[in-house]
Design a protein around this motif. Sequence first.
Motif, PDB file in Angstrom:
ATOM      1  N   MET A   1      11.141 -21.108  -9.808  1.00  0.00           N
ATOM      2  CA  MET A   1      11.681 -20.113  -8.881  1.00  0.00           C
ATOM      3  C   MET A   1      12.915 -19.463  -9.502  1.00  0.00           C
ATOM      4  SD  MET A   1      11.584 -22.258  -5.312  1.00  0.00           S
ATOM      5  CE  MET A   1      10.159 -23.239  -4.894  1.00  0.00           C
ATOM      6  N   GLU A   2      12.942 -18.157  -9.570  1.00  0.00           N
ATOM      7  CA  GLU A   2      14.089 -17.446 -10.086  1.00  0.00           C
ATOM      8  C   GLU A   2      15.160 -17.333  -9.007  1.00  0.00           C
ATOM      9  OE1 GLU A   2      12.891 -13.673 -11.532  1.00  0.00           O
ATOM     10  OE2 GLU A   2      11.699 -14.482 -13.193  1.00  0.00           O
ATOM     11  N   LEU A   3      16.430 -17.371  -9.439  1.00  0.00           N
ATOM     12  CA  LEU A   3      17.533 -17.252  -8.487  1.00  0.00           C
ATOM     13  C   LEU A   3      17.458 -15.924  -7.740  1.00  0.00           C
ATOM     14  CD1 LEU A   3      20.538 -18.715 -10.510  1.00  0.00           C
ATOM     15  CD2 LEU A   3      19.256 -19.809  -8.665  1.00  0.00           C
ATOM     16  N   ARG A   4      17.070 -14.858  -8.444  1.00  0.00           N
ATOM     17  CA  ARG A   4      16.972 -13.546  -7.789  1.00  0.00           C
ATOM     18  C   ARG A   4      15.971 -13.594  -6.645  1.00  0.00           C
ATOM     19  NH1 ARG A   4      14.907  -8.564 -11.291  1.00  0.00           N
ATOM     20  NH2 ARG A   4      13.098  -9.965 -11.361  1.00  0.00           N
ATOM     21  N   THR A   5      14.819 -14.236  -6.871  1.00  0.00           N
ATOM     22  CA  THR A   5      13.812 -14.322  -5.817  1.00  0.00           C
ATOM     23  C   THR A   5      14.316 -15.157  -4.651  1.00  0.00           C
ATOM     24  OG1 THR A   5      12.082 -14.155  -7.501  1.00  0.00           O
ATOM     25  CG2 THR A   5      11.411 -14.920  -5.328  1.00  0.00           C
ATOM     26  N   LEU A   6      15.046 -16.219  -4.956  1.00  0.00           N
ATOM     27  CA  LEU A   6      15.608 -17.035  -3.880  1.00  0.00           C
ATOM     28  C   LEU A   6      16.613 -16.235  -3.062  1.00  0.00           C
ATOM     29  CD1 LEU A   6      16.075 -20.530  -5.570  1.00  0.00           C
ATOM     30  CD2 LEU A   6      14.331 -19.832  -3.913  1.00  0.00           C
ATOM     31  N   ARG A   7      17.390 -15.371  -3.727  1.00  0.00           N
ATOM     32  CA  ARG A   7      18.326 -14.522  -2.978  1.00  0.00           C
ATOM     33  C   ARG A   7      17.556 -13.569  -2.065  1.00  0.00           C
ATOM     34  NH1 ARG A   7      23.371 -15.392  -4.968  1.00  0.00           N
ATOM     35  NH2 ARG A   7      23.518 -16.051  -7.152  1.00  0.00           N
ATOM     36  N   TYR A   8      16.442 -13.038  -2.542  1.00  0.00           N
ATOM     37  CA  TYR A   8      15.610 -12.178  -1.704  1.00  0.00           C
ATOM     38  C   TYR A   8      15.123 -12.973  -0.477  1.00  0.00           C
ATOM     39  CZ  TYR A   8      15.160  -8.906  -5.675  1.00  0.00           C
ATOM     40  OH  TYR A   8      15.397  -8.026  -6.686  1.00  0.00           O
ATOM     41  N   PHE A   9      14.634 -14.188  -0.739  1.00  0.00           N
ATOM     42  CA  PHE A   9      14.110 -15.019   0.335  1.00  0.00           C
ATOM     43  C   PHE A   9      15.181 -15.301   1.390  1.00  0.00           C
ATOM     44  CE2 PHE A   9      13.993 -19.454   1.867  1.00  0.00           C
ATOM     45  CZ  PHE A   9      12.938 -19.346   2.757  1.00  0.00           C
ATOM     46  N   LYS A  37       5.785 -12.615  -1.478  1.00  0.00           N
ATOM     47  CA  LYS A  37       4.395 -13.073  -1.617  1.00  0.00           C
ATOM     48  C   LYS A  37       4.220 -13.908  -2.876  1.00  0.00           C
ATOM     49  CE  LYS A  37       2.155  -9.406   1.070  1.00  0.00           C
ATOM     50  NZ  LYS A  37       1.245  -8.232   1.030  1.00  0.00           N
ATOM     51  N   HIS A  38       4.862 -13.500  -3.974  1.00  0.00           N
ATOM     52  CA  HIS A  38       4.799 -14.287  -5.203  1.00  0.00           C
ATOM     53  C   HIS A  38       5.463 -15.646  -5.007  1.00  0.00           C
ATOM     54  CE1 HIS A  38       4.382 -10.366  -7.736  1.00  0.00           C
ATOM     55  NE2 HIS A  38       3.214 -10.803  -7.293  1.00  0.00           N
ATOM     56  N   LEU A  39       6.580 -15.666  -4.279  1.00  0.00           N
ATOM     57  CA  LEU A  39       7.259 -16.935  -4.005  1.00  0.00           C
ATOM     58  C   LEU A  39       6.369 -17.846  -3.166  1.00  0.00           C
ATOM     59  CD1 LEU A  39       9.784 -18.697  -4.180  1.00  0.00           C
ATOM     60  CD2 LEU A  39      10.704 -17.469  -2.196  1.00  0.00           C
ATOM     61  N   GLY A  61       9.271 -22.786   5.305  1.00  0.00           N
ATOM     62  CA  GLY A  61      10.324 -21.810   5.060  1.00  0.00           C
ATOM     63  C   GLY A  61      11.693 -22.321   5.453  1.00  0.00           C
ATOM     64  N   SER A  62      11.759 -23.065   6.559  1.00  0.00           N
ATOM     65  CA  SER A  62      13.040 -23.615   7.005  1.00  0.00           C
ATOM     66  C   SER A  62      13.594 -24.605   5.992  1.00  0.00           C
ATOM     67  CB  SER A  62      12.873 -24.298   8.369  1.00  0.00           C
ATOM     68  OG  SER A  62      12.519 -23.355   9.366  1.00  0.00           O
ATOM     69  N   VAL A  63      12.713 -25.443   5.438  1.00  0.00           N
ATOM     70  CA  VAL A  63      13.148 -26.399   4.413  1.00  0.00           C
ATOM     71  C   VAL A  63      13.638 -25.664   3.170  1.00  0.00           C
ATOM     72  CG1 VAL A  63      12.375 -28.223   2.838  1.00  0.00           C
ATOM     73  CG2 VAL A  63      11.670 -28.264   5.239  1.00  0.00           C
ATOM     74  N   LEU A  64      12.864 -24.659   2.741  1.00  0.00           N
ATOM     75  CA  LEU A  64      13.245 -23.909   1.539  1.00  0.00           C
ATOM     76  C   LEU A  64      14.557 -23.170   1.747  1.00  0.00           C
ATOM     77  CD1 LEU A  64      12.643 -23.021  -1.320  1.00  0.00           C
ATOM     78  CD2 LEU A  64      11.313 -21.111  -0.389  1.00  0.00           C
ATOM     79  N   LEU A  65      14.817 -22.700   2.961  1.00  0.00           N
ATOM     80  CA  LEU A  65      16.059 -21.976   3.219  1.00  0.00           C
ATOM     81  C   LEU A  65      17.267 -22.862   2.951  1.00  0.00           C
ATOM     82  CD1 LEU A  65      17.585 -19.495   4.175  1.00  0.00           C
ATOM     83  CD2 LEU A  65      17.256 -20.273   6.534  1.00  0.00           C
ATOM     84  N   ASP A  66      17.239 -24.084   3.452  1.00  0.00           N
ATOM     85  CA  ASP A  66      18.355 -25.003   3.211  1.00  0.00           C
ATOM     86  C   ASP A  66      18.524 -25.273   1.721  1.00  0.00           C
ATOM     87  OD1 ASP A  66      18.920 -25.206   5.901  1.00  0.00           O
ATOM     88  OD2 ASP A  66      17.722 -27.013   6.200  1.00  0.00           O
ATOM     89  N   GLU A  67      17.413 -25.521   1.032  1.00  0.00           N
ATOM     90  CA  GLU A  67      17.481 -25.826  -0.392  1.00  0.00           C
ATOM     91  C   GLU A  67      17.914 -24.603  -1.202  1.00  0.00           C
ATOM     92  OE1 GLU A  67      17.270 -28.759  -1.590  1.00  0.00           O
ATOM     93  OE2 GLU A  67      16.601 -29.758   0.243  1.00  0.00           O
ATOM     94  N   ALA A  68      17.426 -23.427  -0.835  1.00  0.00           N
ATOM     95  CA  ALA A  68      17.782 -22.207  -1.558  1.00  0.00           C
ATOM     96  C   ALA A  68      19.267 -21.915  -1.434  1.00  0.00           C
ATOM     97  CB  ALA A  68      16.962 -21.023  -1.034  1.00  0.00           C
ATOM     98  N   ARG A  69      19.818 -22.086  -0.232  1.00  0.00           N
ATOM     99  CA  ARG A  69      21.260 -21.869  -0.056  1.00  0.00           C
ATOM    100  C   ARG A  69      22.057 -22.810  -0.944  1.00  0.00           C
ATOM    101  NH1 ARG A  69      20.623 -21.168   6.411  1.00  0.00           N
ATOM    102  NH2 ARG A  69      20.967 -18.913   6.565  1.00  0.00           N
ATOM    103  N   ALA A  70      21.636 -24.074  -1.008  1.00  0.00           N
ATOM    104  CA  ALA A  70      22.349 -25.050  -1.840  1.00  0.00           C
ATOM    105  C   ALA A  70      22.260 -24.676  -3.321  1.00  0.00           C
ATOM    106  CB  ALA A  70      21.775 -26.452  -1.605  1.00  0.00           C
TER     107      ALA A  70
END
Length: 283
Positions: A1-9, A37-39, A61-70
């Motif tokens: 997962m790219e950081l840019r894509t995580l920021r989009y998410f 969609k790619h994510l 998505g809720s789980v990924l949100l917490d992890e992405a923020r971290a």
Amino acid sequence: MELRTLRYFVAVAEELHFGRAATRLHMSQPPLSRAIKHLEADVGSLLFVRSPTGVTLTPVGSVLLDEARALLDHADRVRVRVNAAAGVATITIGILGDGTDPGVARMAAAYRRSRPGIDIRIRETDLTDPTCGLRAGMVDVALTRAPFDETALMVRALRTDPVGVVLRADDPLAGRDGLRLAELSDRRWFQFPQGTDPIWQSYWNGGRPREGPVVRAVQECLQAVLWNGTVGLAPLGHDLPAQLAVVPLIDMPPSRVVAVWNEGDTNPLIRSFIEIATTVYRH
């Protein structure tokens, strides 16, 4: 997962709307939708339930949100430390993500004119951290709103804004010229997540414990009012959807726009930032 894509998410997850997220990210909606969609393909699961009015997070998505923020917070800390070691003239500015303070745009223009050779980084945060990552070392200085715990921080007041209560336009109280906090004592109010600065939480709850849905971002606050009739507070003068109304609160202390930095930080870029901010907000 790219950081840019995580920021989009994270942007879509906080706005719960692809159009608003695209505006926030300064990009068009189609590439944002493709990136999500790619994510989802990478994760192997849907992250959002889509509808004509917006989106909601799936359990995954809720789980990924917490992890992405971290992950994004950690990446920001790494960048700050590397830049400091390299001696790069960089300042990282935290901005509270209410997106409605016209002073921020004036400040950006004034700072660019005054310090054209400085590498400026911006970190926008949601409403759960009024210091915008300052205590964690993720920003050098923050443009935000008080009150919050000021221990070991330096705070410069820039402006005060009267506060009103945000209600649905069809609410019986929406047509009033002014309200007192006691008139809203039987209503549900939005809450910030557990661990949010208690001084900040108390202010936006009108100084007493309340019950209501948990929110993180301005758009979530507005949606809580629209869907649940939840009471929200906002500085007067903010643009609101037509379905909402704001009524001034007679006995609510004003909201202070402030610049804040860590006590003892001798970075000269911070000092110049504070001086420019003080001048900009006084005019």
